[in-house]
Design a protein around this motif. Structure first.
Motif, PDB file in Angstrom:
ATOM      1  N   GLU A 152      53.111  43.104  -7.552  1.00  0.00           N
ATOM      2  CA  GLU A 152      53.180  42.789  -6.128  1.00  0.00           C
ATOM      3  C   GLU A 152      52.082  43.391  -5.205  1.00  0.00           C
ATOM      4  N   GLY A 153      51.464  44.508  -5.669  1.00  0.00           N
ATOM      5  CA  GLY A 153      50.380  45.212  -4.864  1.00  0.00           C
ATOM      6  C   GLY A 153      49.401  44.668  -4.702  1.00  0.00           C
ATOM      7  N   TRP A 154      48.188  45.462  -4.390  1.00  0.00           N
ATOM      8  CA  TRP A 154      46.738  44.907  -4.322  1.00  0.00           C
ATOM      9  C   TRP A 154      46.024  45.443  -5.396  1.00  0.00           C
ATOM     10  N   MET A 158      39.177  46.421  -3.806  1.00  0.00           N
ATOM     11  CA  MET A 158      38.484  46.648  -2.564  1.00  0.00           C
ATOM     12  C   MET A 158      37.293  46.173  -2.573  1.00  0.00           C
ATOM     13  N   GLY A 168      34.721  36.107   7.213  1.00  0.00           N
ATOM     14  CA  GLY A 168      35.532  36.068   8.360  1.00  0.00           C
ATOM     15  C   GLY A 168      36.784  36.047   8.514  1.00  0.00           C
ATOM     16  N   ALA A 169      37.459  35.933   9.604  1.00  0.00           N
ATOM     17  CA  ALA A 169      38.923  35.938   9.852  1.00  0.00           C
ATOM     18  C   ALA A 169      39.526  34.752   9.235  1.00  0.00           C
ATOM     19  N   PRO A 170      40.570  34.661   8.607  1.00  0.00           N
ATOM     20  CA  PRO A 170      41.085  33.451   8.102  1.00  0.00           C
ATOM     21  C   PRO A 170      41.799  32.670   9.466  1.00  0.00           C
TER      22      PRO A 170
ATOM     23  N   LYS B 250      52.785  52.646  -3.898  1.00  0.00           N
ATOM     24  CA  LYS B 250      53.202  51.590  -3.209  1.00  0.00           C
ATOM     25  C   LYS B 250      52.914  51.566  -1.940  1.00  0.00           C
ATOM     26  N   VAL B 252      51.265  53.040  -0.109  1.00  0.00           N
ATOM     27  CA  VAL B 252      49.895  53.005   0.501  1.00  0.00           C
ATOM     28  C   VAL B 252      49.074  51.455   0.080  1.00  0.00           C
ATOM     29  N   TRP B 253      49.399  51.060  -1.077  1.00  0.00           N
ATOM     30  CA  TRP B 253      48.812  49.959  -1.904  1.00  0.00           C
ATOM     31  C   TRP B 253      49.371  48.672  -1.362  1.00  0.00           C
ATOM     32  N   SER B 254      50.629  48.815  -1.294  1.00  0.00           N
ATOM     33  CA  SER B 254      51.460  47.576  -1.295  1.00  0.00           C
ATOM     34  C   SER B 254      51.026  46.603   0.018  1.00  0.00           C
ATOM     35  N   ALA B 255      50.571  45.210  -0.089  1.00  0.00           N
ATOM     36  CA  ALA B 255      50.247  44.447   0.658  1.00  0.00           C
ATOM     37  C   ALA B 255      51.589  44.285   1.636  1.00  0.00           C
ATOM     38  N   PRO B 260      49.002  50.554   5.691  1.00  0.00           N
ATOM     39  CA  PRO B 260      48.055  49.938   6.385  1.00  0.00           C
ATOM     40  C   PRO B 260      48.264  48.674   7.083  1.00  0.00           C
ATOM     41  N   PHE B 268      41.560  43.996  10.554  1.00  0.00           N
ATOM     42  CA  PHE B 268      40.155  43.981   9.916  1.00  0.00           C
ATOM     43  C   PHE B 268      39.117  42.819  10.146  1.00  0.00           C
ATOM     44  N   TYR B 269      40.136  41.783  10.553  1.00  0.00           N
ATOM     45  CA  TYR B 269      39.427  40.258  10.586  1.00  0.00           C
ATOM     46  C   TYR B 269      38.937  39.929  12.029  1.00  0.00           C
ATOM     47  N   ARG B 270      39.162  40.693  12.936  1.00  0.00           N
ATOM     48  CA  ARG B 270      38.729  40.278  14.180  1.00  0.00           C
ATOM     49  C   ARG B 270      37.358  41.279  14.272  1.00  0.00           C
ATOM     50  N   TYR B 299      40.508  44.748  18.146  1.00  0.00           N
ATOM     51  CA  TYR B 299      42.171  44.266  17.947  1.00  0.00           C
ATOM     52  C   TYR B 299      42.878  45.150  17.117  1.00  0.00           C
ATOM     53  N   ASP B 353      41.622  53.342  -4.332  1.00  0.00           N
ATOM     54  CA  ASP B 353      40.185  53.076  -4.303  1.00  0.00           C
ATOM     55  C   ASP B 353      39.872  53.624  -2.676  1.00  0.00           C
ATOM     56  N   GLU B 355      37.573  53.291  -0.969  1.00  0.00           N
ATOM     57  CA  GLU B 355      36.904  52.176   0.443  1.00  0.00           C
ATOM     58  C   GLU B 355      38.276  51.715   0.878  1.00  0.00           C
ATOM     59  N   LEU B 356      39.342  51.787   0.397  1.00  0.00           N
ATOM     60  CA  LEU B 356      40.675  51.339   1.286  1.00  0.00           C
ATOM     61  C   LEU B 356      40.647  52.280   2.342  1.00  0.00           C
ATOM     62  N   HIS B 359      37.680  51.736   5.408  1.00  0.00           N
ATOM     63  CA  HIS B 359      36.901  50.501   5.539  1.00  0.00           C
ATOM     64  C   HIS B 359      38.163  49.266   5.659  1.00  0.00           C
ATOM     65  N   TRP B 360      39.234  49.303   4.826  1.00  0.00           N
ATOM     66  CA  TRP B 360      39.967  48.185   4.889  1.00  0.00           C
ATOM     67  C   TRP B 360      41.156  48.948   5.804  1.00  0.00           C
TER      68      TRP B 360
END
Lengths: 261, 539
Positions: A152-154, A158, A168-170, B250, B252-255, B260, B268-270, B299, B353, B355-356, B359-360
């Protein structure tokens, strides 16, 4: 190479000369020959049934193959070869031996570090296998559930996100439209003059010119620009007044445009 | 110290592939390093500095992989980072002007301007462009335990169990570590946590005392590990293996559930590189003129939709403090429970990681700062520890062999071995075999032939650079694929030319100088690490 407890990958390169040798040995038995990967199972555990092998028929053009293996925590090697019509297998090359990882907890216990089955399942569960049906679940089920949870995780993604900065942004789905406004205020005076814009001192370029760029929100902006000569005796004030008023209209229901920078 | 019921071992894995292109004035992929410097490495340095200045007791474990160490100490990249940060400072100054009439955004522009100037000051003035000296000083102060890694982050389980090839990754890394940090490494972060039985023998040869595996690497060890992942196991080689704790990972990592993703954190994306007028941002983009992230983002995550509210530094900071408190509270409960169950102080290993952080997850370095302060002052149940200190206090551990595993998606080798990237392995394996052949032939030296020696050493560099797991990873992920393919081809092709030139005694010195200048990792590399002893050659 081992992909995971259940899948193995093999690649090979067979020279035409090696194929020709089999062809001449086989004579007319060559017709309808098949390319095979013969996978040998090596059980190094006396409690397990003896090894044996299984065959995988290959596409003759293939240079590599992923195949499923019957057991995790078991060793395999493979031979690539040709099966002639009479059922003779002509091996061309043998691979290195690999071992698939264990997919669940080990059955081997250590007397010096003994714990009951219950205790171990509890520890196992706390280590990530919880929610797996508790102590009643089999060790294999616990193993699968652990890996399921990890998926489930990432994980180590990185670098992917370092790279994705260039993407860029989705973007939002569907039709969209944005309009923003910026205002450029520019001018010139004596290179040694002092300049303020809205009360703040502004650095002139060596030739006495200046350029300021502002995001312009809705409403009125008064922008007094005051230039004072180097000797302080002369002063000029010019005050542009700018008003932005945005209207919008839509032909389909959607939210109003958000304030943007 | 001494009162705690258990330990927290935070591990940050800092790694970037070796990307350095002096042959181009400007190179897009070098931004990976520059962004990580501004957003992760420099902020972490500042966190550690502040903690040490404030006399906070903390322990943190951090890998700095040899390619990253090589880049951080490289003059070309240092010069380019300064150029990069100067441009950002310039942009942030223009942003302070441009946002003058926008009260929600102007303070953010001011804040970025200050951060970028601080980054420059940290990089240039305090550490004289070499951030390794900062991390080294934290290690010398006892707060940080720096891990080594595979010399180019090669994924070791796909090297056919060949110990000589493993040595090329591990022994080379350990020697490079000595050069940068003035002492041998105690621990290693295996690239992608990729473990396979037998590696521990090569680790021991390199003087390494411990490594990490993913959760199932320890849980599925044999014999069964009595304490699960909450105590290390000792391999038969005597090298200890620590397993990742999933629960703390989890959070920290879990989407889905991870910190985060909080709505107050930075989106991150703006990024202004995408949001602002093209002519305005054009001077800050690369030569190709394509829009890209520039590092000024206004943002917050806000919610799942596309509507985004302006970022607020104070709210985000408060949220990071709340999350640090939550993480600490959960570890205290976890440790209390485990302590009672195990009858021994558990160690919770939480690797991420690096860089999490920053950066992210922009607020990640702040979260670490808060967490380490709270652990030092607000509780007595847990203390932070390095694996080495743990082994020193708890030298008696169960002997077992971990299960082959990695921390990649699905837990094994699938990320690096799939239809997207499996074409590389025949080339990588053939090159490694050829390297062993060359090194074995010249195992006792080149008889004073300096050119041959240079060619052999460059051959190792090219092989190692080709082995970086990053290329297979990028091919699998499907972004920037052409760069990863090009790098793999370049290094394999350089290697093969060197191999043939060496065998035919026709080394092209001009060409060799060119690739030495370009692929200059490991100045002190020793090719004889690939030489097989007679005994190994027979087996």
């Amino acid at each position: 190479m081992v992909r995971d407890p259940h899948w193995v990958h093999a690649y090979w390169e067979v020279t035409p000369a090696a194929i020709d040798r089999v062809r001449s040995r086989a004579g007319d038995l060559w017709d309808n020959h098949k390319w095979l990967l013969r996978v040998q199972i090596h059980t190094d555990d006396a409690s397990r049934p003896p090894g044996g092998h299984f065959d995988i028929e290959l596409n003759p053009a293939a240079r590599n193959w992923y195949f499923q293996v019957p057991q995790s925590d078991c060793s395999y090697d493979a031979m690539i070869g040709i099966l002639t019509r009479d059922g003779t297998f002509h091996p061309l090359a043998r691979s290195n031996r690999v071992r698939t990882p264990r997919a669940s907890m080990s059955g081997v216990l250590d007397e010096e570090w003994a714990s009951t089955e219950e205790e171990f399942k509890q520890i196992y569960s706390l280590s990530g296998g919880h929610g797996a049906g508790g102590a009643s679940a089999s060790s294999a089920e616990l193993g699968e559930s652990l890996l399921e949870r990890q998926r489930e995780g990432w994980f180590s993604g990185m670098l992917g996100s370092m790279g994705s900065g260039a993407l860029g942004a989705p973007r939002q789905r569907g039709f969209w439209f944005q309009v923003n406004t910026e205002l450029v205020v520019y001018g010139a005076t004596e290179p040694d003059a002092r300049l303020t814009v809205q009360g703040r001192p502004i650095q002139l370029r060596p030739d006495g010119t200046f350029t300021l760029r502002f995001q312009l929100p809705d409403g009125a902006q008064e922008i007094p620009c005051v230039a004072t000569s180097a000797d302080g005796l002369s002063e000029r004030t010019i005050t542009p007044v700018v008003r932005r008023q945005t209207t919008s209209a839509e032909r389909e229901p959607s939210s109003a445009q958000e304030p943007e920078i | 110290m001494g009162m705690e019921k258990g330990y927290l071992c935070l591990v940050l894995h800092a790694h970037l592939p070796y990307v350095r292109h002096p042959e181009h004035e400007d190179f897009l992929e070098e931004d990976w390093l520059f962004e990580a410097l501004t957003e992760t490495y420099i902020p972490l340095v500042r966190v550690f500095e502040r903690l040490l200045n404030d006399g906070i007791h903390f322990r943190l474990t951090m890998s700095i992989t040899p390619p990253l160490a090589g880049m951080l100490s490289d003059g070309v990249l240092q010069e380019r980072y300064l150029r990069h940060i100067e441009k950002l400072i310039d942009l942030s100054e223009r942003e302070m002007e441009r946002t003058r009439w926008l009260p929600e955004f102007h303070p953010l522009a001011v804040h970025y301007n200050r951060l970028f100037k601080e980054a420059r000051e940290t990089f240039e003035d305090r550490y004289h462009r070499n951030l390794l000296s900062a991390f080294r000083s934290f290690q010398d102060a006892g707060a940080l335990d720096i891990l080594t890694c595979g010399s180019t982050h090669g994924f070791l389980p796909l090297m056919l169990g060949n110990r000589t090839w493993w040595r090329g990754q591990i022994v080379t890394a350990a020697r490079d570590y000595q050069r940068h940090f003035g002492r041998p490494p105690k621990g290693i972060w295996l690239p992608e946590c990729g473990y396979e039985e037998g590696l521990e023998d090569v680790l021991r040869e390199a003087g390494i005392k411990y490594f990490f595996t993913d959760t199932h690497g320890i849980l599925h060890a044999s014999p069964r590990p009595k304490y699960g992942v909450f105590a290390p196991i000792l391999t038969r080689a005597g090298v200890a293996a620590f397993g990742r704790d999933l629960e703390s990972s989890k959070s920290v990592w879990s989407a889905k559930e991870g910190y985060p993703g909080d709505s107050n954190y930075r989106e991150f994306y703006r990024d202004v590189g995408w949001d602002l007028d093209y002519d305005y941002v054009r001077p800050y983009l690369h030569k190709d003129g394509n829009r890209c992230n520039l590092g000024i983002k206004y943002y917050r995550i806000t919610g799942p939709g596309t509507h985004k509210e302006p970022y607020n530094f104070d709210w985000a900071r408060e949220q990071a403090a709340v999350h640090a408190g939550n993480f600490m509270f959960n570890r205290e409960r976890q440790v209390e429970h485990l302590h009672a169950l195990l009858g021994r102080a558990p160690i919770i290993v939480s690797p991420y990681d690096a860089e999490l952080f920053g950066h992210w997850w922009y607020e990640g370095p702040q979260w670490i700062d808060f967490l380490l302060r709270k652990i030092a002052y607000d509780q007595k149940t847990i203390s932070t520890i390095t694996p080495w200190e743990y082994l020193d206090r708890h030298p008696v551990n169960q002997v077992a062999t971990p299960s082959a595993s990695s921390w990649g998606y699905k837990g094994y080798a699938e990320v690096w071995l799939s239809g997207a990237n499996d074409w590389i392995y025949p080339h990588l394996h053939a090159a490694a075999e050829r390297m062993v052949e060359l090194a074995s032939r010249y195992r006792s030296g080149t008889g004073g032939n300096a050119l041959l020696d240079r060619a052999l050493r460059q051959a190792v560099r090219e092989l190692l650079l080709a082995q970086s797991s990053d290329w297979a990873f990028i091919m699998k992920m499907g972004t920037m694929v052409s760069y990863a393919v090009q790098r793999t081809r370049e290094h394999i092709s350089n290697f093969n030319k060197l191999y043939h030139d060496i065998l035919s005694n026709r080394i092209d010195e001009w060409w060799l100088s060119t690739i030495e200048g370009k692929n200059n990792i490991f100045p002190e590399i020793d090719y004889t690490v690939y030489a097989e002893s007679g005994q190994e050659a027979r087996s």
